[in-house]
Enzyme design. Structure first.
Site, PDB file in Angstrom:
ATOM      1  N   ARG A  37     -36.019 -20.510 -16.242  1.00 51.65           N
ATOM      2  CA  ARG A  37     -37.188 -19.661 -16.011  1.00 51.65           C
ATOM      3  C   ARG A  37     -36.602 -18.304 -15.623  1.00 51.65           C
ATOM      4  O   ARG A  37     -35.942 -18.193 -14.604  1.00 51.65           O
ATOM      5  CB  ARG A  37     -38.059 -20.255 -14.907  1.00 51.65           C
ATOM      6  N   ASP A  48     -46.616 -22.763 -22.719  1.00 47.31           N
ATOM      7  CA  ASP A  48     -47.419 -21.549 -22.943  1.00 47.31           C
ATOM      8  C   ASP A  48     -46.851 -20.320 -22.232  1.00 47.31           C
ATOM      9  O   ASP A  48     -46.992 -19.208 -22.714  1.00 47.31           O
ATOM     10  CB  ASP A  48     -48.895 -21.785 -22.600  1.00 47.31           C
ATOM     11  N   SER A 103     -43.691 -19.590 -21.956  1.00 43.10           N
ATOM     12  CA  SER A 103     -42.641 -19.092 -22.862  1.00 43.10           C
ATOM     13  C   SER A 103     -43.272 -18.337 -24.038  1.00 43.10           C
ATOM     14  O   SER A 103     -42.747 -17.315 -24.483  1.00 43.10           O
ATOM     15  CB  SER A 103     -41.809 -20.259 -23.401  1.00 43.10           C
ATOM     16  N   THR A 119     -43.229 -29.567 -24.276  1.00 37.32           N
ATOM     17  CA  THR A 119     -43.558 -29.807 -22.873  1.00 37.32           C
ATOM     18  C   THR A 119     -44.089 -31.237 -22.762  1.00 37.32           C
ATOM     19  O   THR A 119     -44.802 -31.696 -23.667  1.00 37.32           O
ATOM     20  CB  THR A 119     -44.592 -28.794 -22.327  1.00 37.32           C
ATOM     21  N   ASP A 167     -46.332 -32.259 -20.826  1.00 34.23           N
ATOM     22  CA  ASP A 167     -47.715 -32.301 -20.325  1.00 34.23           C
ATOM     23  C   ASP A 167     -48.789 -32.417 -21.411  1.00 34.23           C
ATOM     24  O   ASP A 167     -49.930 -32.741 -21.107  1.00 34.23           O
ATOM     25  CB  ASP A 167     -48.020 -31.054 -19.486  1.00 34.23           C
ATOM     26  N   ARG A 216     -49.795 -31.013 -13.494  1.00 38.12           N
ATOM     27  CA  ARG A 216     -50.385 -30.123 -12.480  1.00 38.12           C
ATOM     28  C   ARG A 216     -51.756 -29.623 -12.919  1.00 38.12           C
ATOM     29  O   ARG A 216     -52.671 -29.511 -12.124  1.00 38.12           O
ATOM     30  CB  ARG A 216     -49.468 -28.914 -12.257  1.00 38.12           C
ATOM     31  N   ILE A 252     -37.982 -38.237 -13.319  1.00 39.33           N
ATOM     32  CA  ILE A 252     -37.531 -39.199 -14.341  1.00 39.33           C
ATOM     33  C   ILE A 252     -38.425 -39.099 -15.585  1.00 39.33           C
ATOM     34  O   ILE A 252     -38.022 -39.465 -16.667  1.00 39.33           O
ATOM     35  CB  ILE A 252     -37.483 -40.673 -13.849  1.00 39.33           C
TER      36      ILE A 252
HETATM   37  P1  ATP Z   1     -43.666 -25.513 -18.770  1.00 35.16           P
HETATM   38  O1  ATP Z   1     -44.936 -25.911 -19.477  1.00 35.16           O
HETATM   39  O2  ATP Z   1     -42.644 -26.571 -18.828  1.00 35.16           O
HETATM   40  O3  ATP Z   1     -43.885 -24.927 -17.408  1.00 35.16           O
HETATM   41  P2  ATP Z   1     -43.491 -22.816 -19.778  1.00 35.16           P
HETATM   42  O4  ATP Z   1     -42.942 -22.253 -21.033  1.00 35.16           O
HETATM   43  O5  ATP Z   1     -44.972 -22.674 -19.567  1.00 35.16           O
HETATM   44  O6  ATP Z   1     -43.023 -24.331 -19.685  1.00 35.16           O
HETATM   45  P3  ATP Z   1     -42.909 -20.831 -17.691  1.00 35.16           P
HETATM   46  O7  ATP Z   1     -42.002 -20.962 -16.533  1.00 35.16           O
HETATM   47  O8  ATP Z   1     -44.339 -20.534 -17.450  1.00 35.16           O
HETATM   48  O9  ATP Z   1     -42.702 -22.186 -18.534  1.00 35.16           O
HETATM   49  O10 ATP Z   1     -42.349 -19.686 -18.660  1.00 35.16           O
HETATM   50  C1  ATP Z   1     -41.003 -19.691 -19.113  1.00 35.16           C
HETATM   51  C2  ATP Z   1     -40.447 -18.311 -19.100  1.00 35.16           C
HETATM   52  O11 ATP Z   1     -41.190 -17.485 -19.998  1.00 35.16           O
HETATM   53  C3  ATP Z   1     -40.534 -17.582 -17.760  1.00 35.16           C
HETATM   54  O12 ATP Z   1     -39.498 -17.945 -16.887  1.00 35.16           O
HETATM   55  C4  ATP Z   1     -40.396 -16.128 -18.190  1.00 35.16           C
HETATM   56  O13 ATP Z   1     -39.066 -15.794 -18.444  1.00 35.16           O
HETATM   57  C5  ATP Z   1     -41.156 -16.127 -19.533  1.00 35.16           C
HETATM   58  N1  ATP Z   1     -42.534 -15.648 -19.279  1.00 35.16           N
HETATM   59  C6  ATP Z   1     -43.619 -16.357 -18.889  1.00 35.16           C
HETATM   60  N2  ATP Z   1     -44.700 -15.560 -18.723  1.00 35.16           N
HETATM   61  C7  ATP Z   1     -44.287 -14.305 -19.017  1.00 35.16           C
HETATM   62  C8  ATP Z   1     -44.916 -13.023 -19.035  1.00 35.16           C
HETATM   63  N3  ATP Z   1     -46.204 -12.862 -18.716  1.00 35.16           N
HETATM   64  N4  ATP Z   1     -44.152 -11.945 -19.372  1.00 35.16           N
HETATM   65  C9  ATP Z   1     -42.859 -12.083 -19.712  1.00 35.16           C
HETATM   66  N5  ATP Z   1     -42.204 -13.268 -19.712  1.00 35.16           N
HETATM   67  C10 ATP Z   1     -42.902 -14.354 -19.371  1.00 35.16           C
END
Ligand code: ATP
Length: 323
Positions: A72, A103, A105, A126, A128, A172, A254
């Site tokens: 992250r 989402d 990412s 993911t 979830d 969550r 896990i």
């Molecule tokens: P999970 O569903 O497992 O949480 P995710 O992709 O939703 O996965 P996040 O931690 O929300 O995980 O986002 C991953 C990375 O995407 C963040 O650490 C950040 O680097 C980038 N990111 C998320 N939101 C933004 C944003 N609004 N602007 C720029 N980068 C972002």
């Protein structure tokens, strides 16, 4: 399109490796080069990348986690961070990006595209299953199987001791894991974030099943349910029913690990190839997904903004079978 970058971002999920493998091998199949970016957006900022070929991704289809690592990245949330990332994109001659993640990412990639116009395609990875635009996300099926296996084991001890087990599972914001694993493992009750005011219903249902001769029960609780704390929930039930022998198990991380299931490997393979083909066709800002077993592309804005909703029919199934 000559050189494609691929990264995994956000929480890891089983099957991400199969998706990386599919991206790299389909790139070679279509005469494109592929570059693996390490630790998600962090690797773009730090210029931590490596050229990948078909043999670099051998023996990974069966492995959980992600060989590219994930992170992250706080710096990518800043314009300075994204500028550095774009300089490295140029340095490495990357023409398009494939982002495997959730989402968050995709939000990051979307902003990056608006600023620097780099084509990108999202692949939903993911556990979830909470992303709009696909029936299943990569890792969800494996996580479900892990939960069901664990609950089956807890059932043995619950039955032997006449206990009520509260099992907390991940989710969550979404109850997909809880609802489906709960049905598959024969849970008496399933508590999910999408459904409110369920504590009274839970107590009534436990009382009813005790009256009908049931001596042990499994209650599957999503971490994002109303109280957000499975121990507190167990405490409230215990306060009403000191006679119940209650135990709490939190399955925790896990659920993210382990060898991906057949379904996740096939899903990841299909979505990986579809992502490369989308870049080749000039598509950008879309997420590859599977709907009714067909590959579909959803605009990334929809994937981010809309919600993948719980199926009411499944809620009914859970209720009827808990009689
Ligand atoms: P999970 O569903 O497992 O949480 P995710 O992709 O939703 O996965 P996040 O931690 O929300 O995980 O986002 C991953 C990375 O995407 C963040 O650490 C950040 O680097 C980038 N990111 C998320 N939101 C933004 C944003 N609004 N602007 C720029 N980068 C972002």
């Amino acid at each position: 399109m000559k050189r494609v970058g691929v990264l995994t971002s956000g929480g890891d999920s089983p099957g991400m490796n199969a998706a990386i493998r599919a991206v790299v091998r389909s790139c070679r199949y279509y005469n494109l080069e592929s570059v693996g970016i390490l630790q998600g957006y962090e690797g773009l900022i730090q210029n931590d990348m490596l050229t990948l070929g078909p043999r670099s991704v051998k023996n990974i289809i069966n492995q959980g986690g992600t060989i590219l690592k994930t992170a992250r990245s706080e710096e990518f949330r800043t314009i300075e961070g994204r500028k550095k990332a774009y300089q490295n994109i140029q340095k490495n001659n990357i023409d398009g990006l494939i982002v495997i993640g959730g989402d968050g990412s995709f939000k990051g990639a979307n902003i990056f595209h608006q600023e620097f116009n780099l084509p990108f395609i999202g692949i939903p990875g993911t556990i979830d299953n909470d992303i709009f635009g696909t029936d299943y996300t990569i890792g969800y099926d494996t996580a479900l199987n892990t939960v069901v296996e664990a609950v089956d084991k807890l059932r043995d001890t619950a039955t032997s001791h006449d206990r009520v087990f509260f099992v907390e599972v991940m989710g969550r914001d979404a109850g997909f894991i809880a609802l489906n694993s709960g049905i598959a493992s024969g849970a008496q009750n399933i508590l999910i974030p999408e459904k409110k005011d369920h504590i009274n219903e839970l107590i009534q249902s436990l009382e009813q099943s005790a009256k009908s001769g049931k001596k042990s029960s499994i209650v599957v609780v999503a971490e994002g349910e109303e109280l957000g704390n499975v121990y507190e929930l167990a405490k409230q039930v215990k306060a009403k029913h000191p006679d119940y022998d209650i135990r709490v198990t939190v399955l925790g991380h896990i659920q993210r690990g382990g060898n991906p299931s057949c379904q996740d490997r096939v899903l990841a393979s299909r979505l990986g190839i579809a992502a490369v083909e989308a870049l080749m066709k000039g598509k950008t800002n879309v997420m590859t997904g599977l709907r009714s077993n067909k590959i579909v592309y959803t605009p990334i804005e929809e994937a981010i903004q809309k919600h993948h909703s719980i199926d009411n029919e499944l809620l009914k199934v859970a209720k009827i079978l808990a009689i």
